[in-house]
Scaffold this motif. Structure first.
Motif, PDB file in Angstrom:
ATOM      1  N   ARG A 101       7.626  -2.150  11.091  1.00 41.51           N
ATOM      2  CA  ARG A 101       7.595  -4.250  10.699  1.00 41.51           C
ATOM      3  C   ARG A 101       8.036  -3.078   9.322  1.00 41.51           C
ATOM      4  NH1 ARG A 101       0.910  -4.578   9.426  1.00 41.51           N
ATOM      5  NH2 ARG A 101       1.444  -6.927   9.135  1.00 41.51           N
ATOM      6  N   LEU A 102       8.267  -3.957   8.686  1.00 38.33           N
ATOM      7  CA  LEU A 102       9.504  -4.315   7.300  1.00 38.33           C
ATOM      8  C   LEU A 102       8.271  -4.150   5.681  1.00 38.33           C
ATOM      9  CD1 LEU A 102      13.012  -5.861   8.300  1.00 38.33           C
ATOM     10  CD2 LEU A 102      12.037  -2.902   8.525  1.00 38.33           C
ATOM     11  N   PHE A 103       7.836  -5.561   6.099  1.00 38.74           N
ATOM     12  CA  PHE A 103       7.322  -6.003   5.328  1.00 38.74           C
ATOM     13  C   PHE A 103       6.024  -6.509   5.647  1.00 38.74           C
ATOM     14  CE2 PHE A 103      11.156  -6.753   3.701  1.00 38.74           C
ATOM     15  CZ  PHE A 103      11.845  -5.900   2.108  1.00 38.74           C
ATOM     16  N   ILE A 159       3.797  -9.619  -1.271  1.00 39.59           N
ATOM     17  CA  ILE A 159       4.417  -9.604   0.222  1.00 39.59           C
ATOM     18  C   ILE A 159       5.507  -7.746  -0.915  1.00 39.59           C
ATOM     19  CG2 ILE A 159       6.680  -9.587   1.261  1.00 39.59           C
ATOM     20  CD1 ILE A 159       6.501 -12.328   0.112  1.00 39.59           C
ATOM     21  N   LYS A 160       4.864  -7.020   0.189  1.00 42.96           N
ATOM     22  CA  LYS A 160       4.571  -5.270  -0.548  1.00 42.96           C
ATOM     23  C   LYS A 160       5.695  -5.054   1.833  1.00 42.96           C
ATOM     24  CE  LYS A 160       2.968  -1.135  -0.724  1.00 42.96           C
ATOM     25  NZ  LYS A 160       1.418  -0.274   0.451  1.00 42.96           N
ATOM     26  N   ASN A 161       6.641  -4.301   0.539  1.00 36.92           N
ATOM     27  CA  ASN A 161       7.948  -3.033   1.611  1.00 36.92           C
ATOM     28  C   ASN A 161       6.673  -1.886   2.321  1.00 36.92           C
ATOM     29  OD1 ASN A 161       9.624  -1.815   2.456  1.00 36.92           O
ATOM     30  ND2 ASN A 161      11.215  -1.311   1.093  1.00 36.92           N
ATOM     31  N   VAL A 162       6.308  -2.153   3.508  1.00 37.31           N
ATOM     32  CA  VAL A 162       6.226  -1.002   4.383  1.00 37.31           C
ATOM     33  C   VAL A 162       6.625   0.183   4.916  1.00 37.31           C
ATOM     34  CG1 VAL A 162       3.835  -2.531   4.583  1.00 37.31           C
ATOM     35  CG2 VAL A 162       5.755  -2.446   6.365  1.00 37.31           C
ATOM     36  N   THR A 163       7.661  -0.258   4.251  1.00 34.63           N
ATOM     37  CA  THR A 163       8.796   1.309   5.129  1.00 34.63           C
ATOM     38  C   THR A 163       9.151   1.928   4.145  1.00 34.63           C
ATOM     39  OG1 THR A 163      11.012   0.422   4.483  1.00 34.63           O
ATOM     40  CG2 THR A 163       9.566  -0.333   6.123  1.00 34.63           C
ATOM     41  N   ASP A 164       9.658   3.389   4.293  1.00 37.20           N
ATOM     42  CA  ASP A 164       9.605   4.190   3.389  1.00 37.20           C
ATOM     43  C   ASP A 164      11.330   4.232   2.730  1.00 37.20           C
ATOM     44  OD1 ASP A 164      11.662   5.058   5.882  1.00 37.20           O
ATOM     45  OD2 ASP A 164      10.391   7.383   6.088  1.00 37.20           O
ATOM     46  N   GLU A 165      12.308   3.041   3.037  1.00 37.84           N
ATOM     47  CA  GLU A 165      13.629   2.574   2.835  1.00 37.84           C
ATOM     48  C   GLU A 165      13.639   1.384   1.421  1.00 37.84           C
ATOM     49  OE1 GLU A 165      16.143   2.486   5.820  1.00 37.84           O
ATOM     50  OE2 GLU A 165      15.298   3.732   6.887  1.00 37.84           O
ATOM     51  N   ARG A 166      14.765   1.627   0.691  1.00 32.88           N
ATOM     52  CA  ARG A 166      14.780  -0.195  -0.569  1.00 32.88           C
ATOM     53  C   ARG A 166      14.578  -0.833   1.059  1.00 32.88           C
ATOM     54  NH1 ARG A 166      15.487  -1.281  -5.208  1.00 32.88           N
ATOM     55  NH2 ARG A 166      17.699  -2.642  -5.583  1.00 32.88           N
TER      56      ARG A 166
END
Length: 187
Positions: free
Chosen positions: A39-41, A55-62
């Motif tokens: 899952r990315l967002f 909408i949130k970026n749920v990863t540890d990368e840009r």
């Protein structure tokens, strides 16, 4: 009247019959099963009165939202795909669903934290509300392959629900018509 007496349970399998034999159960090798998609967002908030979705970026990368778009889960209308939107790890972007609506609190211009729902035909910011006052609202987040990757829903009583059970029933989104037959043009 006939007497149906049984000396054994008629519903029990015969001793010779093993309903759970290994021969009848198909198993897949682990290499045949695709890995779960990361899952990315995630849709974090829907504010129908404020005409916005977080909408949130749920990863540890840009991560990039290039080619992604939003779909109204109630009407099937879709935004134009976004381009040039990069979101830092753990940070969120606000999608303004009706930025051209008179009296909207949307910023005048898009930036790294604010994107607009744009009409697909002319790419102008949407002037009509997506959400109807006092009704449920749903937003589907669609990736650049057309796969619905997250769904957020808010009830009229303002209770937000995040629907993440998409792995078993992931849907593809058509850019022409929704399943209900409503136009998906972002006008």
């Amino acid at each position: 009247m006939p007497n149906f007496a049984f000396d054994h349970d008629p519903w029990a399998p015969d001793e010779k019959e093993d309903l759970y034999s290994d021969n009848e159960i198909e198993s897949k090798d682990e290499e045949d099963i695709p890995p779960p998609r990361q899952r990315l967002f995630s849709v974090q908030q829907i504010d129908p009165a404020g005409h916005k979705v977080v909408i949130k970026n749920v990863t540890d990368e840009r991560m990039s939202l290039d080619g992604w778009f939003a779909r109204d889960g109630e009407t099937g209308k879709t935004s134009a795909p976004w381009s040039g939107v990069e979101v830092n790890p753990g940070e969120a972007v606000t999608l303004w669903t009706s930025p051209g609506l008179p009296g909207s609190n949307a910023p005048d211009e898009e930036d790294t934290q604010n994107v607009f729902w744009r009409n697909k035909t002319n790419r102008k910011p949407r002037r009509q509300p997506i959400f109807k006052s006092g009704e449920s609202a749903s937003i589907e987040l669609v990736d650049n392959t057309g796969e619905v990757v997250d769904i957020g829903h808010v009830n009229p009583d303002k209770r937000f629900q995040l629907r993440t059970e998409l792995s078993a029933s992931t849907r593809r989104v058509s850019n022409r018509k929704s399943s209900a037959g409503a136009s998906s043009q972002g006008d």
